[in-house]
Design a protein around this motif. Structure first.
Motif, PDB file in Angstrom:
ATOM      1  N   ASN A 275      -0.173   5.649  16.824  1.00  0.00           N
ATOM      2  CA  ASN A 275      -1.811   4.982  16.610  1.00  0.00           C
ATOM      3  C   ASN A 275      -2.741   5.515  14.530  1.00  0.00           C
ATOM      4  N   ILE A 276      -2.090   7.059  15.142  1.00  0.00           N
ATOM      5  CA  ILE A 276      -2.736   7.196  13.938  1.00  0.00           C
ATOM      6  C   ILE A 276      -2.451   6.722  12.117  1.00  0.00           C
ATOM      7  N   LYS A 277      -1.533   6.163  11.918  1.00  0.00           N
ATOM      8  CA  LYS A 277      -0.479   5.672  11.135  1.00  0.00           C
ATOM      9  C   LYS A 277      -1.375   4.001  10.765  1.00  0.00           C
ATOM     10  N   GLN A 278      -1.445   3.582  12.588  1.00  0.00           N
ATOM     11  CA  GLN A 278      -2.012   1.600  12.568  1.00  0.00           C
ATOM     12  C   GLN A 278      -3.397   2.011  11.845  1.00  0.00           C
ATOM     13  N   PHE A 279      -4.455   3.327  12.174  1.00  0.00           N
ATOM     14  CA  PHE A 279      -5.366   3.337  12.185  1.00  0.00           C
ATOM     15  C   PHE A 279      -5.805   3.530  10.500  1.00  0.00           C
ATOM     16  N   ILE A 280      -5.054   4.457  10.200  1.00  0.00           N
ATOM     17  CA  ILE A 280      -4.872   4.626   8.220  1.00  0.00           C
ATOM     18  C   ILE A 280      -4.539   3.344   7.831  1.00  0.00           C
ATOM     19  N   ASN A 281      -3.875   2.496   8.255  1.00  0.00           N
ATOM     20  CA  ASN A 281      -3.730   1.331   7.683  1.00  0.00           C
ATOM     21  C   ASN A 281      -4.483   0.644   7.657  1.00  0.00           C
ATOM     22  N   PHE A 282      -5.628   0.429   8.900  1.00  0.00           N
ATOM     23  CA  PHE A 282      -6.899  -0.364   8.765  1.00  0.00           C
ATOM     24  C   PHE A 282      -7.771   0.133   7.614  1.00  0.00           C
ATOM     25  N   ILE A 283      -7.809   1.618   6.829  1.00  0.00           N
ATOM     26  CA  ILE A 283      -8.323   2.259   6.326  1.00  0.00           C
ATOM     27  C   ILE A 283      -8.061   1.577   4.761  1.00  0.00           C
ATOM     28  N   LEU A 284      -6.854   1.709   4.856  1.00  0.00           N
ATOM     29  CA  LEU A 284      -6.235   1.335   3.625  1.00  0.00           C
ATOM     30  C   LEU A 284      -6.465  -0.171   3.337  1.00  0.00           C
ATOM     31  N   LEU A 285      -6.791  -0.576   4.081  1.00  0.00           N
ATOM     32  CA  LEU A 285      -6.979  -2.719   4.307  1.00  0.00           C
ATOM     33  C   LEU A 285      -8.281  -2.777   3.183  1.00  0.00           C
ATOM     34  N   GLY A 286      -9.073  -1.795   4.046  1.00  0.00           N
ATOM     35  CA  GLY A 286     -10.698  -1.657   2.889  1.00  0.00           C
ATOM     36  C   GLY A 286     -10.783  -1.096   1.679  1.00  0.00           C
ATOM     37  N   ILE A 287      -9.584   0.107   1.322  1.00  0.00           N
ATOM     38  CA  ILE A 287      -9.584   0.865   0.052  1.00  0.00           C
ATOM     39  C   ILE A 287      -8.954  -0.101  -0.391  1.00  0.00           C
ATOM     40  N   SER A 288      -8.010  -1.035  -0.631  1.00  0.00           N
ATOM     41  CA  SER A 288      -7.306  -1.155  -1.372  1.00  0.00           C
ATOM     42  C   SER A 288      -8.530  -2.288  -1.913  1.00  0.00           C
ATOM     43  N   ARG A 289      -9.430  -2.794  -1.731  1.00  0.00           N
ATOM     44  CA  ARG A 289     -10.426  -4.044  -2.314  1.00  0.00           C
ATOM     45  C   ARG A 289     -11.301  -2.985  -3.313  1.00  0.00           C
ATOM     46  N   VAL A 290     -11.314  -1.520  -2.924  1.00  0.00           N
ATOM     47  CA  VAL A 290     -12.137  -1.036  -3.633  1.00  0.00           C
ATOM     48  C   VAL A 290     -12.184  -0.272  -5.220  1.00  0.00           C
ATOM     49  N   LEU A 291     -10.338   0.056  -5.135  1.00  0.00           N
ATOM     50  CA  LEU A 291      -9.377  -0.153  -6.274  1.00  0.00           C
ATOM     51  C   LEU A 291      -9.051  -1.062  -6.329  1.00  0.00           C
ATOM     52  N   VAL A 292      -9.519  -2.679  -6.632  1.00  0.00           N
ATOM     53  CA  VAL A 292      -9.752  -3.978  -7.600  1.00  0.00           C
ATOM     54  C   VAL A 292     -11.280  -3.583  -7.647  1.00  0.00           C
ATOM     55  N   CYS A 293     -12.120  -3.546  -7.711  1.00  0.00           N
ATOM     56  CA  CYS A 293     -13.248  -3.570  -8.074  1.00  0.00           C
ATOM     57  C   CYS A 293     -12.589  -2.089  -8.995  1.00  0.00           C
ATOM     58  N   LEU A 294     -12.986  -1.069  -8.477  1.00  0.00           N
ATOM     59  CA  LEU A 294     -12.103  -0.209 -10.015  1.00  0.00           C
ATOM     60  C   LEU A 294     -11.871  -0.095 -10.986  1.00  0.00           C
ATOM     61  N   ASP A 295     -10.726  -1.194 -10.596  1.00  0.00           N
ATOM     62  CA  ASP A 295      -9.841  -1.950 -12.203  1.00  0.00           C
ATOM     63  C   ASP A 295     -10.697  -2.259 -13.148  1.00  0.00           C
ATOM     64  N   GLN A 296     -11.520  -3.098 -11.977  1.00  0.00           N
ATOM     65  CA  GLN A 296     -12.333  -4.129 -13.305  1.00  0.00           C
ATOM     66  C   GLN A 296     -13.249  -2.832 -14.071  1.00  0.00           C
TER      67      GLN A 296
END
Length: 343
Positions: A275-296
């Protein structure tokens, strides 16, 4: 002040090529849309008929298309994943109506005309409030209906008051010089208390370990939201960790550090590891977008000067458009990389 949209609620954009993740959010969004149609839309339609002009179409759209959909459909789903059970009907009801009111309450800090004369009275003792217009009447009904099915209504009231007091305090971020430590404190208070407020809509107990996790996750998402909102915040002279950053690499390092704490706090809870791993995966889903913005932003900093200077950049340079195919592709790549790192 700007609306405090939660990045987590938009996290599916750009990741929909991952079938299991896409199906999870599609299924939850579809179920929540049906709930809104059956329960919330009749109430909103009745207010459209008696509207004295204080409720705008944008207000109603914000309720149905964003908060009442996103809070139960995505955030509530993630909380349910952590405990291993989907939302119960009373939880969905509470999250829908209290989520719906969030957009209206944002307006209290964005539009000086839309302001309850006594916010504390509204939050702690709504039954005693006599609304002055349709906007207040709608907000009051949403709040009362949400509390009516809540298992912990008094705790929700107290947390709601903390959320709105933090919003009032965050006025210090606008047009004034404040320390980086204070900016970070306000950022995590806003995001952390908002996540805790929604978590209290659920029936199962919230212990100290999970509370620490939810607060950290909310603060991280608020920090990510501020990274996306650099252009808007610069125009309004709002100081955030992103607008004050002079080195994007340093900002990225600070952001990843906060992400690492989310992972640590998640594994410190008593929930099953899967359950913890799946919850973390959902957090990572949002974080991936932020990293794209930081790349820019990092590319922008390198191409212009050695220092990030958002006040000198154009809107086009500072807006990270996640509808672009290249950004969706980059987000997917970041997401897969983060899953590999943290799984």
């Amino acid at each position: 002040m700007k609306n405090n949209r939660n990045l987590f609620l938009n996290a599916t954009v750009g990741i929909l090529k991952l079938p299991s993740v896409a199906f999870f959010f599609y299924k939850n969004a579809k179920k929540q849309k049906r709930f809104i149609e059956q329960n919330l839309l009749p109430l909103l339609s009745s207010f459209e008929e008696i509207n004295d002009g204080s409720i705008s179409k944008a207000d109603l759209k914000k309720i149905t298309n964003y908060y009442a959909l996103g809070v139960p459909g995505f955030l509530g789903a993630a909380f349910g994943t952590l405990r291993g059970k989907t939302l119960f009907d009373p939880e969905r009801y509470t999250m829908t109506y209290l989520g719906g009111i969030s957009g209206l309450l944002d307006d209290l800090f964005d539009d000086p005309i839309k302001e309850w004369s006594n916010l504390e009275k509204f939050v702690l003792n709504p039954d005693s409030l006599i609304p002055k217009n349709s906007f207040e009447a709608l907000g009051l009904q949403l709040y009362q209906k949400g509390l009516s099915k809540a298992s912990k209504p008094e705790k929700l009231k107290q947390k709601a008051l903390e959320v709105f007091q933090t919003e009032k305090e965050s006025i210090f971020q606008q047009g004034k010089e404040i320390s980086e430590d204070k900016i970070k404190e306000l950022t995590f208070l806003k995001g952390g208390n908002s996540f805790l407020f929604y978590r209290l809509c659920m029936q199962h107990p919230l212990d100290a370990a999970e509370g620490k996790l939810i607060y950290q996750a909310g603060g991280l998402m608020q920090m990510g939201n501020d990274i996306f909102d650099v252009w808007e915040d610069v125009q309004q002279e709002i100081q955030t960790l992103a607008t004050c950053a002079q080195d994007i690499l340093k900002l990225r390092t600070a952001f990843v550090k906060e992400l690492n704490l989310v992972v640590v706090y998640a594994h410190a809870t008593s929930y099953p590891k899967k359950n913890i791993k799946q919850f973390i995966n959902f957090i990572l889903l949002g974080i991936s977008r932020v990293l794209v913005c930081l790349d820019q932003f990092e590319e922008l900093q390198d191409s212009e000067t050695s220092t990030f200077q958002p006040e000198k950049y154009s809107r086009k340079q500072l807006i990270c458009d996640m509808e672009l195919f290249k950004n969706k592709k980059a987000a997917t790549k970041h997401y897969l990389g983060l899953r590999s790192k943290y799984s």
